[in-house]
Design an enzyme around this catalytic site. Structure first.
Site, PDB file in Angstrom:
ATOM      1  N   THR A  95      44.264  36.238  37.096  1.00 41.36           N
ATOM      2  CA  THR A  95      45.119  37.277  37.661  1.00 41.36           C
ATOM      3  C   THR A  95      46.593  37.026  37.381  1.00 41.36           C
ATOM      4  O   THR A  95      47.368  37.966  37.184  1.00 41.36           O
ATOM      5  CB  THR A  95      44.886  37.381  39.171  1.00 41.36           C
ATOM      6  N   ASP A 141      38.770  36.078  31.968  1.00 41.95           N
ATOM      7  CA  ASP A 141      38.486  36.087  33.390  1.00 41.95           C
ATOM      8  C   ASP A 141      37.626  34.857  33.675  1.00 41.95           C
ATOM      9  O   ASP A 141      36.732  34.517  32.901  1.00 41.95           O
ATOM     10  CB  ASP A 141      37.731  37.365  33.767  1.00 41.95           C
ATOM     11  N   SER A 142      37.909  34.172  34.774  1.00 44.18           N
ATOM     12  CA  SER A 142      37.182  32.916  35.017  1.00 44.18           C
ATOM     13  C   SER A 142      35.684  33.138  35.171  1.00 44.18           C
ATOM     14  O   SER A 142      34.887  32.223  34.929  1.00 44.18           O
ATOM     15  CB  SER A 142      37.737  32.224  36.264  1.00 44.18           C
ATOM     16  N   THR A 173      40.382  32.824  39.797  1.00 48.27           N
ATOM     17  CA  THR A 173      39.980  32.124  41.021  1.00 48.27           C
ATOM     18  C   THR A 173      38.470  32.055  41.225  1.00 48.27           C
ATOM     19  O   THR A 173      38.007  31.254  42.028  1.00 48.27           O
ATOM     20  CB  THR A 173      40.610  32.825  42.240  1.00 48.27           C
ATOM     21  N   ASP A 174      37.690  32.878  40.527  1.00 50.43           N
ATOM     22  CA  ASP A 174      36.253  32.947  40.818  1.00 50.43           C
ATOM     23  C   ASP A 174      35.545  31.626  40.561  1.00 50.43           C
ATOM     24  O   ASP A 174      34.659  31.237  41.332  1.00 50.43           O
ATOM     25  CB  ASP A 174      35.604  34.061  39.994  1.00 50.43           C
ATOM     26  N   THR A 245      36.144  24.446  47.796  1.00 48.35           N
ATOM     27  CA  THR A 245      35.258  25.606  47.769  1.00 48.35           C
ATOM     28  C   THR A 245      36.083  26.863  48.015  1.00 48.35           C
ATOM     29  O   THR A 245      36.992  26.861  48.856  1.00 48.35           O
ATOM     30  CB  THR A 245      34.175  25.497  48.858  1.00 48.35           C
TER      31      THR A 245
END
Length: 261
Positions: A95, A141-142, A173-174, A245
């Site tokens: 992002t 994108d992760s 961030t995923d 996490t």
């Protein structure tokens, strides 16, 4: 095993052949010692050595640095050799590197993060480390990352380990927690900080967590032996990489370490 090659047979000299002695060669003088390099020359040598690692990386390219000539108020910038340290930033996507397209949807944009960093006055302060940004191609994108991408990051950090004081990885961030955990086991003998960060809101928005996360990640990446491991900085928290996490998909403080506070 080192093996000594066989010597050629010695040829006997005829007694009738006179031995001639040539003129005595003058003793060669030892070359003078080169002068010690200046701090500016040492900084230039480090940049040149570090740049040798990156042309071979598939598609990666350096897009900006703390010495970029297009930085805002360039006349006031601090020279790299007067800064405390040097940090390598690996921009993989996420992002933080996104910008709205013509339809209003966010999409990764090449060079966009570099433009934003050139406009940040915080990065020109003497207390901030010098930095170089290497942008991967394509920006991912992760959620699209696979273990081969993790190996690529680890290989790049290992190749540049001796040339920088710390490392920052900017990504989505995923899967950031998965990548941080994997890198913590892949980078054996790590002696310098590797800080993963990203943002929930892109730079393009009027209110964004991207600026603070990036600045703080650079500061912690320059912490040296105080943080010699893989960590995540996100939402004003520094968390151990293999204990983190993602707890929330919307909150700015998306990560936690519930089993190892």
């Amino acid at each position: 095993l080192v093996r000594v090659a066989d010597r050629p047979p010695r040829r006997e000299r005829s007694s009738s052949t006179p031995v001639r002695l040539g003129p005595t060669a003058p003793r060669a003088r030892a070359p003078p010692r080169p002068p010690a390099p200046t701090p500016k020359l040492r900084a230039t040598m480090r940049r040149r050595q570090a740049s040798e690692h990156f042309p071979a990386i598939g598609g990666a390219r350096k897009v900006t640095s703390s010495e970029s000539q297009s930085n805002l108020a360039n006349a006031d910038k601090v020279r790299d050799d007067r800064r405390d340290g040097r940090v390598l930033v690996l921009l993989t996507g996420g992002t933080m590197a996104m910008k709205p397209n013509a339809r209003g949807s966010l999409e990764p944009r090449k060079g966009y993060l570099a433009e934003q960093m050139r406009l940040m006055p915080e990065l020109r302060e003497r207390r901030m480390p010098a930095y170089e940004v290497v942008e991967y191609t394509p920006l991912l994108d992760s959620a699209d990352m696979v273990p081969a991408d993790w190996c690529r990051m680890a290989t790049d950090i290992a190749a540049a380990h001796e040339h920088y004081d710390g490392f920052v990885i900017i990504m989505g961030t995923d899967t950031m927690a998965y990548v941080a955990s994997a890198l913590s086991f892949m980078l054996e003998g790590l002696r310098k900080p590797v800080v993963l960060t990203g943002s929930m809101v892109p730079f393009a928005e009027s209110y964004s967590d991207a600026r603070r996360n990036l600045v703080m990640a650079l500061i912690f990446a320059n912490a040296g032996g105080r943080v010699p491991e893989v960590v995540i900085f996100f939402g004003d928290r520094l968390l151990r990489g293999n204990r983190t996490t993602k707890m929330d998909a919307l909150a700015l403080g998306a990560y936690d370490s519930p089993n190892f506070p």
